[in-house]
Design an enzyme around this catalytic site. Sequence first.
Site, PDB file in Angstrom:
ATOM      1  N   HIS A 166      26.311   0.298  13.984  1.00 27.57           N
ATOM      2  CA  HIS A 166      24.873   0.165  14.932  1.00 27.57           C
ATOM      3  C   HIS A 166      24.902  -1.120  15.735  1.00 27.57           C
ATOM      4  CE1 HIS A 166      22.713   3.304  12.162  1.00 27.57           C
ATOM      5  NE2 HIS A 166      24.022   3.198  11.544  1.00 27.57           N
ATOM      6  N   ASP A 374      22.376  -6.250  22.214  1.00 23.99           N
ATOM      7  CA  ASP A 374      21.560  -5.395  21.156  1.00 23.99           C
ATOM      8  C   ASP A 374      22.424  -4.155  21.214  1.00 23.99           C
ATOM      9  OD1 ASP A 374      19.969  -4.214  19.417  1.00 23.99           O
ATOM     10  OD2 ASP A 374      18.078  -5.069  20.101  1.00 23.99           O
TER      11      ASP A 374
HETATM   12  P1  ADP Z   1      16.943  -4.053  14.824  1.00 25.23           P
HETATM   13  O1  ADP Z   1      17.799  -2.910  13.991  1.00 25.23           O
HETATM   14  O2  ADP Z   1      18.105  -4.850  15.232  1.00 25.23           O
HETATM   15  O3  ADP Z   1      16.322  -4.493  13.782  1.00 25.23           O
HETATM   16  P2  ADP Z   1      15.850  -2.100  16.513  1.00 25.23           P
HETATM   17  O4  ADP Z   1      14.933  -2.385  17.688  1.00 25.23           O
HETATM   18  O5  ADP Z   1      16.783  -1.206  16.879  1.00 25.23           O
HETATM   19  O6  ADP Z   1      16.473  -3.530  15.760  1.00 25.23           O
HETATM   20  O7  ADP Z   1      15.100  -1.530  15.186  1.00 25.23           O
HETATM   21  C1  ADP Z   1      13.771  -2.175  14.505  1.00 25.23           C
HETATM   22  C2  ADP Z   1      12.975  -1.135  13.875  1.00 25.23           C
HETATM   23  O8  ADP Z   1      12.314  -1.875  12.938  1.00 25.23           O
HETATM   24  C3  ADP Z   1      12.186  -0.292  14.782  1.00 25.23           C
HETATM   25  O9  ADP Z   1      12.150   1.138  13.983  1.00 25.23           O
HETATM   26  C4  ADP Z   1      10.892  -0.911  14.436  1.00 25.23           C
HETATM   27  O10 ADP Z   1       9.706  -0.143  14.599  1.00 25.23           O
HETATM   28  C5  ADP Z   1      11.028  -1.639  13.091  1.00 25.23           C
HETATM   29  N1  ADP Z   1      10.106  -2.651  13.075  1.00 25.23           N
HETATM   30  C6  ADP Z   1      10.217  -4.073  13.809  1.00 25.23           C
HETATM   31  N2  ADP Z   1       9.256  -4.734  13.363  1.00 25.23           N
HETATM   32  C7  ADP Z   1       8.576  -4.370  12.352  1.00 25.23           C
HETATM   33  C8  ADP Z   1       7.666  -4.876  11.673  1.00 25.23           C
HETATM   34  N3  ADP Z   1       7.154  -5.861  11.952  1.00 25.23           N
HETATM   35  N4  ADP Z   1       7.351  -4.153  10.784  1.00 25.23           N
HETATM   36  C9  ADP Z   1       7.698  -2.912  10.288  1.00 25.23           C
HETATM   37  N5  ADP Z   1       8.792  -2.320  11.118  1.00 25.23           N
HETATM   38  C10 ADP Z   1       9.427  -3.040  12.042  1.00 25.23           C
HETATM   39  C1  G6P Z   2      20.175  -4.057  12.032  1.00 21.99           C
HETATM   40  C2  G6P Z   2      21.607  -3.794  11.336  1.00 21.99           C
HETATM   41  C3  G6P Z   2      21.373  -3.091  10.147  1.00 21.99           C
HETATM   42  C4  G6P Z   2      20.488  -3.832   9.137  1.00 21.99           C
HETATM   43  C5  G6P Z   2      19.190  -4.271   9.765  1.00 21.99           C
HETATM   44  C6  G6P Z   2      18.054  -4.955   8.912  1.00 21.99           C
HETATM   45  O1  G6P Z   2      19.357  -2.899  12.280  1.00 21.99           O
HETATM   46  O2  G6P Z   2      22.210  -3.115  12.160  1.00 21.99           O
HETATM   47  O3  G6P Z   2      22.477  -2.850   9.349  1.00 21.99           O
HETATM   48  O4  G6P Z   2      19.912  -3.384   7.944  1.00 21.99           O
HETATM   49  O5  G6P Z   2      19.454  -4.818  11.268  1.00 21.99           O
HETATM   50  O6  G6P Z   2      18.938  -6.186   8.640  1.00 21.99           O
HETATM   51  P1  G6P Z   2      19.270  -6.639   7.304  1.00 21.99           P
HETATM   52  O7  G6P Z   2      20.123  -7.618   7.140  1.00 21.99           O
HETATM   53  O8  G6P Z   2      17.770  -7.012   6.724  1.00 21.99           O
HETATM   54  O9  G6P Z   2      19.542  -5.593   6.426  1.00 21.99           O
END
Ligand code: ADP
Ligand code: G6P
Length: 482
Positions: A166, A374
């Site tokens: 991912h 990212d």
């Molecule tokens: P990452 O996987 O690195 O966190 P992404 O932008 O691909 O970044 O995905 C983040 C996901 O987490 C999104 O689906 C978003 O809606 C969710 N998210 C981000 N901030 C919050 C929050 N404060 N509360 C709940 N969900 C969140």
């Molecule tokens: C990114 C990574 C995931 C991970 C998520 C949240 O989306 O690609 O593998 O699960 O961040 O991070 P955490 O360490 O809380 O699982």
Amino acid sequence: MSGSEGSAFVVVANRLPVDRIVAEDGRTTEWRRSPGGLVTALQPVLQAAEKGTWIGWSGDSSHIDPFTLDDMRLHPIPLDDEELRNYYEGFSNASLWPLYHDAVEQPIFRRRWWTSYERVNARFAERAASVAARGAVVWVQDYQLQLVPAMLRRLRPDVRIGFFLHIPFPPVELFMQLPRRLEILHGLLGADVIGFQQPLGAQNFLRLTRHLLDMKPKGHSVMVDDREVKVESFPISIDTASVEELAASEKVTRRAKEIRAELGDPRNIILGVDRLDYTKGIEHRLKAYRELLSEGRLAVPETVMVQVATPSRERVEHYRTLRSSVEREVGRINGDFGQVGLPAIHYLHQSYDRAELAALYRVADVMVVTPLRDGMNLVAKEYVSSRPDGDGALVLSEFTGAASDLKQAYQVNPHDLDEVKAGLLRAIQAPESDRRKRMRAMRRHLRGHDVKHWARGFLTALGVPETATAYNSGKIRETFTT
Ligand code: ADP
Ligand code: G6P
């Protein structure tokens, strides 16, 4: 061991789609949606699969029996304190995470972390081997579990194994820094299909097989003994239809109006939503905002910023430092530019449910997404699909996977502060017709390239199209009580 009554489709990811929360009374257990894009994307895929199972960490060290929740069979894997420190916080999140993200923070390597990484990977592989039906499809996810494909193949040569990363896969020069790099490569090559977010990630991987293993990749594949391993890119996405439906709902529409009023009905609302992670460029965007305020090119209360920063990996040093510096900067901006009852920036270090996030997306005149690197960034895609009014403006870092999909965003180089400032102003001042044209094109793209399209592409490459077509959009709930 394999049960003939085992699962035909198994997802193996470090985290379950839900985290276990024990209420204050110490007795009631709740399951709450886990953070991050992996869960957002995969949950609807698994919910739609027949007899699908998800193996993952429950978020604590308790041994919990498998259970069914919201059409998903969940197999919790416990991690003890040592594994939490060494496998999760150490090798996964202090070595691999920064290294794979262009080393935007210095990766740390400790020998004792590796033993734990291997041991936990073996535990996941063994559980997958015991759960998968004969000939099942096992789909392993992300950087925490890169040894699982080869371990699982040794235990269960009959199953089809997919692996999807991912996050970005680094260039050869960076990957070469990784202690145990050969073991990681061999681990991944246990899969039948290795998927990356971007074509560059797949190319980097294939170059490494040539450079380190003297293999001869051809096109999109490489031979391991007599077995073909496909190495391709599959850009991940969101469940577009369900995001659109939620954003257009009456509840979200009402809440969006309330939020605008609560913010003092400003002319411009700028929104950031991220896990509190140093790859997200939160400090860069705050600095750009502060300079625009200080130069008088933006002013409070006409403009207000909302930054939602989900708590993440809070015991890892890099993340602690980041939190202090973001909070210091927020304090400074509000001290210099806020007024009584009218802060220049609202900072929310909390998780929200999907409806509240959708309401925030709906009121954001400008969404600002500025990662230094990212793999994809689903927040950017969620924003675009959460605008049934067809308006809004997205400022997007060119170093996200999403930048390849959302070409009509106002794209910026987050390292170039002047460019971020110019991007923000451009988005704020753009004529409505320009904003709408861009949003229309991006929304159209996301309708044709949703998470269903992603899953179908990957599973077809894995040779299992029938599993893929079984997919249909599932409903995602937030909190579940057992
Ligand atoms: P990452 O996987 O690195 O966190 P992404 O932008 O691909 O970044 O995905 C983040 C996901 O987490 C999104 O689906 C978003 O809606 C969710 N998210 C981000 N901030 C919050 C929050 N404060 N509360 C709940 N969900 C969140
Ligand atoms: C990114 C990574 C995931 C991970 C998520 C949240 O989306 O690609 O593998 O699960 O961040 O991070 P955490 O360490 O809380 O699982």
